[in-house]
Design a protein around this motif. Structure first.
Motif, short mmCIF file in Angstrom:
data_model
loop_
_atom_site.label_atom_id
_atom_site.label_comp_id
_atom_site.label_asym_id
_atom_site.label_seq_id
_atom_site.Cartn_x
_atom_site.Cartn_y
_atom_site.Cartn_z
N PRO A 176 0.82 -1.22 -0.01
CA PRO A 176 -0.15 -0.08 -0.04
C PRO A 176 0.88 1.28 -0.06
N THR A 177 0.41 2.31 -0.40
CA THR A 177 1.25 3.59 -0.91
C THR A 177 0.20 4.67 -0.40
N THR A 178 1.11 5.67 -0.18
CA THR A 178 0.51 6.97 -0.07
C THR A 178 1.09 8.12 -1.12
N LEU A 179 -0.20 8.77 -1.60
CA LEU A 179 0.14 9.89 -2.53
C LEU A 179 -0.50 11.12 -2.02
N CYS A 180 0.54 11.93 -2.02
CA CYS A 180 0.11 13.24 -1.27
C CYS A 180 0.18 14.30 -2.43
N ALA A 181 -0.66 15.48 -2.22
CA ALA A 181 -1.02 16.15 -3.39
C ALA A 181 -1.39 17.65 -2.90
N PRO A 182 -1.05 18.87 -3.41
CA PRO A 182 -1.84 20.07 -2.80
C PRO A 182 -3.35 19.74 -3.09
N PRO A 183 -4.12 20.33 -2.09
CA PRO A 183 -5.68 20.39 -2.39
C PRO A 183 -6.05 20.55 -3.94
N ARG A 184 -5.48 21.56 -4.65
CA ARG A 184 -6.13 21.89 -5.92
C ARG A 184 -5.67 20.66 -6.69
N LEU A 210 -3.46 11.95 0.40
CA LEU A 210 -3.28 12.91 1.67
C LEU A 210 -3.22 14.24 0.97
N PRO A 211 -4.16 15.28 1.27
CA PRO A 211 -3.86 16.60 0.52
C PRO A 211 -3.19 17.22 1.65
N MET A 212 -2.07 18.18 0.94
CA MET A 212 -1.39 19.10 2.01
C MET A 212 -0.78 20.02 1.06
N ASP A 213 -0.19 21.20 1.50
CA ASP A 213 0.33 22.09 0.80
C ASP A 213 1.66 21.49 0.06
N THR A 214 2.15 22.25 -1.02
CA THR A 214 3.23 21.68 -1.79
C THR A 214 4.46 21.80 -0.90
N ALA A 215 4.94 22.72 0.02
CA ALA A 215 5.94 22.39 0.91
C ALA A 215 5.78 21.07 1.65
N ALA A 216 4.73 20.94 2.11
CA ALA A 216 4.52 19.64 3.05
C ALA A 216 4.49 18.25 2.12
N VAL A 217 4.26 18.51 1.02
CA VAL A 217 4.15 17.33 0.03
C VAL A 217 5.52 17.12 -0.18
N LEU A 218 6.62 17.87 -0.32
CA LEU A 218 7.85 17.69 -0.76
C LEU A 218 8.59 17.18 0.45
N ALA A 219 8.35 17.79 1.75
CA ALA A 219 8.88 17.20 3.02
C ALA A 219 8.28 15.71 3.31
N GLY A 220 7.09 15.52 3.09
CA GLY A 220 6.60 14.18 3.47
C GLY A 220 7.33 13.13 2.35
N VAL A 221 7.47 13.48 1.19
CA VAL A 221 8.24 12.49 0.41
C VAL A 221 9.47 12.19 0.75
N ALA A 222 10.26 13.36 1.09
CA ALA A 222 11.79 13.31 1.78
C ALA A 222 11.80 12.34 2.69
#
Length: 325
Positions: A176-184, A210-222
């Motif tokens: 199972p994976t988690t895909l994060c993206a900005p709300p838009r 998981l919807p989150m702002d772009t900075a959080a998406v990048l941090a989340g992947v890292a």
């Protein structure tokens, strides 16, 4: 798809005052006039056009990619023997279109943020619906503005992860994976297809969105919180964080919406008709610039704190478009 939510100063001896004043003048003068690289010269630009006697007011901004493109244009004009006035703090493309109101002769526009009337979105977000460039080009031609072909790469959203590879390979993972993206981008729109298009193109896919702002998406992947994330393709933090852009091998994000994207140069038609070779100079930029190069330059400006002028010229030097500058 599952969505988670004092005392007076002592007197200075008279003999010392002149020396102090001299030091202030010298040091102050040096600080007030920072060293700048010389005008660009030579290279392929010098051989493609002769702009001696011509002058252009060049605009571009406020986003970093547009400021970089503005500086590239200035270098191109200088290398071809022309004079360029730096107005890179202005919006660029929008100012060029304000014929009779603005003195900006040439600039760039982000087609990603271009609305139906040809104006950029106020917040810098992707326009929905996107502009029809053919319609905007025809309308602006009547007011004396020419749009040139855009960059070969489209500044679309991309999917990033910690390791490179095709997006289909990630989707085929049994884990199972988690895909994060900005709300838009959750689930997405016609202008920015987003998670909906990714899951549809690569499904079935066991994933949590998981919807989150772009900075959080990048941090989340890292950090590993997100298996992958959808972010703007020109984000300089992608290379800064050591992330990889996955190959969208089924075109979920790069295949729609139809029509040209990326960055397009535009300039006043009268100036172009007087010096048509200017189009060739800008074309050398649009043909050579790609996503990795833009992300790398944006990183140098936004993450490393370097001057867009210097960053742009290093890229031009590496491409052989200028020889000095």
């Amino acid at each position: 798809m599952r969505l988670l939510p004092t005392a007076p100063a002592p007197a200075v001896p008279a003999v010392v005052v002149p020396l102090v004043l001299l030091a202030v003048v010298v040091l102050g003068g040096c600080g007030a006039t920072p060293l700048r690289s010389p005008d660009a010269s030579g290279g392929l630009f010098a051989g493609r056009a002769d702009l001696r006697g011509a002058g252009y007011v060049v605009g571009g901004g406020p986003r970093t990619p547009l400021r970089l493109l503005c500086q590239m244009t200035i270098a191109a004009v200088q290398a071809a023997g022309g004079n360029a006035t730096d107005e890179c703090g202005k919006v660029g493309g929008a100012d060029v279109r304000q014929v009779g109101e603005s003195d900006v002769d040439t600039g760039w526009a982000s087609l990603r943020t271009l609305g139906p009337d040809g104006s950029p979105t106020v917040d810098g977000e992707p326009a929905d619906p996107p502009a029809d460039l053919a319609v905007v080009r025809a309308r602006d031609a009547a007011r004396g503005v020419t749009w040139l072909p855009p960059t070969a790469f489209g500044d679309t959203d991309v999917v990033v992860a910690r390791t490179p590879g095709p997006l289909s390979g990630l989707a085929a993972s049994p884990v199972p994976t988690t895909l994060c993206a900005p709300p838009r981008a959750v689930p997405g729109t016609a202008a920015t297809p987003g998670t909906g298009a990714v899951l549809a193109a690569y499904g079935p896919w066991t994933t949590t969105v998981l919807p989150m702002d772009t900075a959080a998406v990048l941090a989340g992947v890292a950090t590993g919180r997100c298996t992958a994330g959808i972010v703007p393709g020109s984000s300089g933090r992608v290379p800064a964080l050591g992330l990889a852009v996955l190959d969208d091998d089924r075109g979920a994000l790069t295949g729609a919406p139809p029509g040209p994207r990326g960055y397009a140069p535009l300039l006043r038609t009268g100036l172009l008709e007087g010096r048509p070779a200017m189009a060739g100079l800008l074309g050398e930029i649009t043909r050579r610039l790609d996503g990795p190069a833009m992300r790398g330059m944006v990183r140098e400006v936004e993450v490393d704190g370097r001057d867009p002028r210097d960053v742009a010229r290093r890229w031009l030097l590496a491409q052989g478009l200028i020889a000095t500058g």
